[in-house]
Design an enzyme around this catalytic site. Sequence first.
Site, short mmCIF file in Angstrom:
data_model
loop_
_atom_site.label_atom_id
_atom_site.label_comp_id
_atom_site.label_asym_id
_atom_site.label_seq_id
_atom_site.Cartn_x
_atom_site.Cartn_y
_atom_site.Cartn_z
N GLU A 130 37.41 36.60 36.59
CA GLU A 130 38.20 38.36 36.19
C GLU A 130 38.91 37.60 35.00
O GLU A 130 39.83 38.22 35.23
CB GLU A 130 38.92 38.50 37.60
CG GLU A 130 38.58 38.98 39.18
CD GLU A 130 36.73 40.01 38.52
OE1 GLU A 130 37.10 40.49 37.34
OE2 GLU A 130 37.00 40.29 39.20
N HIS A 180 45.86 38.33 40.79
CA HIS A 180 44.89 39.25 41.15
C HIS A 180 44.72 38.27 42.27
O HIS A 180 44.61 37.34 42.71
CB HIS A 180 43.76 38.89 40.45
CG HIS A 180 42.12 39.69 40.98
ND1 HIS A 180 42.02 41.16 41.41
CD2 HIS A 180 40.84 39.03 41.53
CE1 HIS A 180 40.96 40.92 42.05
NE2 HIS A 180 40.67 40.33 41.86
N HIS A 212 42.82 39.07 46.79
CA HIS A 212 42.21 40.49 47.93
C HIS A 212 43.78 40.31 49.14
O HIS A 212 43.08 40.28 50.95
CB HIS A 212 40.80 40.17 48.32
CG HIS A 212 40.29 39.55 47.33
ND1 HIS A 212 39.12 39.68 47.49
CD2 HIS A 212 40.41 39.95 45.76
CE1 HIS A 212 38.53 38.94 46.25
NE2 HIS A 212 39.56 39.59 45.10
N HIS A 214 38.35 46.74 46.35
CA HIS A 214 37.61 45.14 45.88
C HIS A 214 39.28 44.54 46.14
O HIS A 214 39.40 43.39 46.80
CB HIS A 214 37.88 45.14 44.19
CG HIS A 214 37.56 43.80 43.54
ND1 HIS A 214 37.36 43.34 42.12
CD2 HIS A 214 38.81 42.60 44.09
CE1 HIS A 214 37.12 42.15 42.16
NE2 HIS A 214 38.19 41.34 42.89
ZN LIG Z 1 38.28 39.90 42.69
#
Ligand SMILES: [Zn+2]
Length: 217
Positions: free
Chosen positions: A79, A98, A100, A161
């Site tokens: 990413e 980032h 989840h 996501h």
């Molecule tokens: Zn991700």
Amino acid sequence: MKRSVEEIAHRQAIATVCRRLGERGLVAGQDGNASARAGRDRILITPAGYSKVDVTPGELVVLRLDGTKVSGANAASSEVAVHLRAYARRPDVRAVVHAHPPTATGFALAGQSLPERALTEVGVLLGPVPLVPYGVPGTTQLADRFEPFWTGHDAFLMANHGALTLGPDLRVAHQRMETLEHAARVVATARGLGHLQELEPDQLRTLRATRARRDAK
Ligand SMILES: [Zn+2]
């Protein structure tokens, strides 16, 4: 190449944040990534393919802001395009996380943003949290999806996501990720109980003013 004291501290901080993301269930396995500005035109970012709990300071990758690699034995996180875009669009941002987080990502799957008016922590620590439309993970398309949202937002839900948070340093970016997940859990609980009591507009204005004062410090 000899590492500066600042770079060594950043490396340690990123590894610590990665471990905490894993320990607190905000990522699983290879999920997630973190980066920090290191000097004027460079960033340190987590490597691709590693479980975040296992990332060590020496395994991080150094990139220029245009994405070219400066050092590191591993490939940069998949990413990386989103991280580089955040630094390009927001000169005030010095760290990006980032993850989840399961409940916040549940909101993103349900097509819902997190209501800013729901909780004092959201008003003071996060501000409005937009839902960024779906983009293919690991592509510049995903970075493109953020374009309408960079200004005025420090936390984002990513459709189907996960979530992204920004900060003036890694500590704040990480705190925002924890706050986002915690707030999502509280809001989901309130909805499960059948009612979400929203803050009044003047109460929200007061919280926003508090946030603005904190950001100005
Ligand atoms: Zn991700």
